[in-house]
Design an enzyme around this catalytic site. Structure first.
Site, PDB file in Angstrom:
ATOM      1  N   ARG A 213       0.844  -1.188   0.000  1.00  0.00           N
ATOM      2  CA  ARG A 213       0.000   0.000   0.000  1.00  0.00           C
ATOM      3  C   ARG A 213       0.886   1.247   0.000  1.00  0.00           C
ATOM      4  O   ARG A 213       2.028   1.199   0.434  1.00  0.00           O
ATOM      5  CB  ARG A 213      -0.916   0.014   1.233  1.00  0.00           C
ATOM      6  CG  ARG A 213      -1.834  -1.198   1.341  1.00  0.00           C
ATOM      7  CD  ARG A 213      -2.562  -1.211   2.678  1.00  0.00           C
ATOM      8  NE  ARG A 213      -3.493  -2.328   2.789  1.00  0.00           N
ATOM      9  CZ  ARG A 213      -3.193  -3.541   3.232  1.00  0.00           C
ATOM     10  NH1 ARG A 213      -1.938  -3.800   3.617  1.00  0.00           N
ATOM     11  NH2 ARG A 213      -4.098  -4.497   3.297  1.00  0.00           N
ATOM     12  N   HIS A 320      -2.753   3.755  -6.220  1.00  0.00           N
ATOM     13  CA  HIS A 320      -3.285   2.531  -5.602  1.00  0.00           C
ATOM     14  C   HIS A 320      -3.518   1.439  -6.646  1.00  0.00           C
ATOM     15  O   HIS A 320      -3.539   0.249  -6.301  1.00  0.00           O
ATOM     16  CB  HIS A 320      -4.587   2.831  -4.861  1.00  0.00           C
ATOM     17  CG  HIS A 320      -5.067   1.697  -4.007  1.00  0.00           C
ATOM     18  ND1 HIS A 320      -4.397   1.298  -2.866  1.00  0.00           N
ATOM     19  CD2 HIS A 320      -6.112   0.852  -4.133  1.00  0.00           C
ATOM     20  CE1 HIS A 320      -5.027   0.276  -2.312  1.00  0.00           C
ATOM     21  NE2 HIS A 320      -6.074  -0.022  -3.066  1.00  0.00           N
ATOM     22  N   ARG A 323      -1.094  -1.477  -6.829  1.00  0.00           N
ATOM     23  CA  ARG A 323      -1.348  -2.622  -5.939  1.00  0.00           C
ATOM     24  C   ARG A 323      -2.263  -3.633  -6.642  1.00  0.00           C
ATOM     25  O   ARG A 323      -2.073  -4.837  -6.507  1.00  0.00           O
ATOM     26  CB  ARG A 323      -1.970  -2.113  -4.640  1.00  0.00           C
ATOM     27  CG  ARG A 323      -2.256  -3.177  -3.593  1.00  0.00           C
ATOM     28  CD  ARG A 323      -2.513  -2.512  -2.244  1.00  0.00           C
ATOM     29  NE  ARG A 323      -3.262  -3.365  -1.325  1.00  0.00           N
ATOM     30  CZ  ARG A 323      -2.738  -4.340  -0.604  1.00  0.00           C
ATOM     31  NH1 ARG A 323      -1.449  -4.614  -0.693  1.00  0.00           N
ATOM     32  NH2 ARG A 323      -3.494  -5.045   0.226  1.00  0.00           N
ATOM     33  N   HIS A 346      -3.735  -9.475   2.995  1.00  0.00           N
ATOM     34  CA  HIS A 346      -5.191  -9.486   3.143  1.00  0.00           C
ATOM     35  C   HIS A 346      -5.615 -10.444   4.253  1.00  0.00           C
ATOM     36  O   HIS A 346      -5.011 -11.496   4.433  1.00  0.00           O
ATOM     37  CB  HIS A 346      -5.857  -9.916   1.828  1.00  0.00           C
ATOM     38  CG  HIS A 346      -5.826  -8.864   0.770  1.00  0.00           C
ATOM     39  ND1 HIS A 346      -5.774  -9.152  -0.586  1.00  0.00           N
ATOM     40  CD2 HIS A 346      -5.828  -7.508   0.850  1.00  0.00           C
ATOM     41  CE1 HIS A 346      -5.752  -8.021  -1.272  1.00  0.00           C
ATOM     42  NE2 HIS A 346      -5.788  -7.025  -0.426  1.00  0.00           N
ATOM     43  N   TYR A 355      -9.138  -7.642  -5.532  1.00  0.00           N
ATOM     44  CA  TYR A 355      -7.959  -6.976  -6.082  1.00  0.00           C
ATOM     45  C   TYR A 355      -7.458  -7.599  -7.384  1.00  0.00           C
ATOM     46  O   TYR A 355      -6.592  -7.035  -8.037  1.00  0.00           O
ATOM     47  CB  TYR A 355      -6.825  -6.969  -5.046  1.00  0.00           C
ATOM     48  CG  TYR A 355      -6.843  -5.739  -4.181  1.00  0.00           C
ATOM     49  CD1 TYR A 355      -5.994  -4.672  -4.427  1.00  0.00           C
ATOM     50  CD2 TYR A 355      -7.733  -5.628  -3.118  1.00  0.00           C
ATOM     51  CE1 TYR A 355      -6.022  -3.538  -3.647  1.00  0.00           C
ATOM     52  CE2 TYR A 355      -7.780  -4.503  -2.325  1.00  0.00           C
ATOM     53  CZ  TYR A 355      -6.918  -3.462  -2.590  1.00  0.00           C
ATOM     54  OH  TYR A 355      -6.955  -2.326  -1.811  1.00  0.00           O
TER      55      TYR A 355
END
Length: 373
Positions: A213, A320, A323, A346, A355
């Site tokens: 992140r 972001h 990621r 996660h 994701y």
């Protein structure tokens, strides 16, 4: 133990106490008429519950106790605003400063303007549904606000202030994206690297290849990086957030975010250059400091990323989204679900699935592979 409450572990000559999951105390006793009588409210401190029992015993001893008198004592109506403010004040030791700021914003701007004056016991499923349906079209904000309200009312259930939680909107806390994230392929990553200014190559490629992140990348120290000849690693030990203009360094987003991620060998020369030219000195020095020292704001690397993508004639991409690219590459490389969750930090398989994206080029390769002998 009765229900969800836990016993206080103490015996009393008059009445009884028990501590609720919320930490508050409940008191009751057997009244002179032989029936149980429970305190009309719970207590923040055990001593307050003990004092209430003592006062009730004194009334009985003086002969002034009557059930009618005890049950007709008027009580101030507990509204959602009063209870929510109390709940929020009690999260100081449990939540990060940034989380508390966000929750305060959801309360003040989304939840309480409409529902704040409603008595806690008057909140119904239809009332919550009407409030949620009337919110402006900000899907993520609305989902977060609904989730927060549900959490607060779950606490009210534990405190035995309401019988059931009226937040029963199916999918109310599900976040629906307004814009799909942009996912880059490894080939596009290499082209991106060639178009980035030297100063930002290591940072952006590290984010894109590790899945860290932004707050985890910005908080990295030189000691978090292992450039061993046998394989490179980066350890996530902290996260950086900005709360009302002030940098806050704390633990990462969740317990599973504390992790060590392997890095591809292609990053080695870029990381070595980063340490030699731009990182702060010493093992505790920031790996990606700002121009004048200290923590780096996302503005400058975001601009560099936007310019590089424009040169590639690629759509706009957020930091972001890097990621998301890493998550997708991990999945397409054959990582198991456990591998994927560990690499991304996660705590749920549902988040890992959220994701993983795809691209038109990837779909074309799969289709061609299916229909080729």
């Amino acid at each position: 133990m009765a229900g969800k409450a836990r016993a206080s572990g103490s015996k009393r000559s008059f009445g009884g106490l028990r501590q609720l999951p919320s930490g508050r105390w409940q008191a009751q006793y057997t009244a002179p008429d032989g029936l149980p009588f429970k305190a009309p409210r719970t207590f923040q401190a055990k001593d307050d519950a003990v004092a209430w029992l003592a006062a009730e015993r004194r009334r009985i001893e003086l002969g002034t106790w009557t059930r009618q008198l005890q049950t007709d004592v008027p009580r101030r109506t507990l509204t959602l605003a009063t209870y929510a403010d109390r709940w929020w004040s009690q999260t100081e030791s449990r939540h990060k400063p940034r989380t508390r700021t966000l929750n305060r914003g959801y309360l003040d701007r989304v939840i309480l303007p409409e529902l704040g004056t409603t008595p806690l016991t008057a909140l119904t499923v239809s009332c919550i549904r009407e409030w949620f349906a009337g919110l402006d079209a900000f899907p993520t904000r609305n989902a977060n606000a609904y989730s927060l309200l549900r959490t607060i009312l779950n606490q009210a259930v534990d405190d035995e202030l309401i019988a059931a939680n009226p937040c029963r909107i199916r999918g109310g806390s599900v976040k629906h994206r307004k814009v799909e994230p942009v996912v880059l392929s490894p080939a596009e990553m290499r082209e991106l690297m060639s178009r980035l200014p030297d100063q930002w190559r290591a940072l952006i490629l590290l984010a894109a290849m590790s899945g860290l992140r932004w707050g985890e990348v910005a908080a990295l120290r030189r000691s978090d990086l292992d450039l061993s000849p046998n394989g490179m690693l980066v350890t996530v030990a902290r996260g950086l957030t900005k709360d009302r203009g002030t940098w806050v360094v704390g633990r990462p987003k969740s317990r599973t975010a504390l992790r060590t991620v392997p890095l591809p060998e292609a990053l080695r020369p870029l990381l070595v250059e980063q340490i030699e030219r731009w990182a702060e000195p010493g093992r505790a020095g920031l790996l990606f400091p700002s121009k004048h020292g200290g923590f780096l704001d996302a503005t400058a690397p975001r601009r560099a990323l936007t310019r590089a993508l424009a040169a590639m004639q690629y759509p706009h991409m957020r930091l972001h989204d890097l990621r998301h690219s890493a998550a997708t590459i991990f999945a397409q490389a054959g990582s198991t679900l456990s591998d994927h969750m560990a690499l991304m930090g996660h705590s749920s398989s549902a988040m890992s699935a959220r994701y993983v994206g795809t691209s038109a080029a990837r779909n074309r390769v799969l289709i061609e592979g299916i229909w080729t002998d």
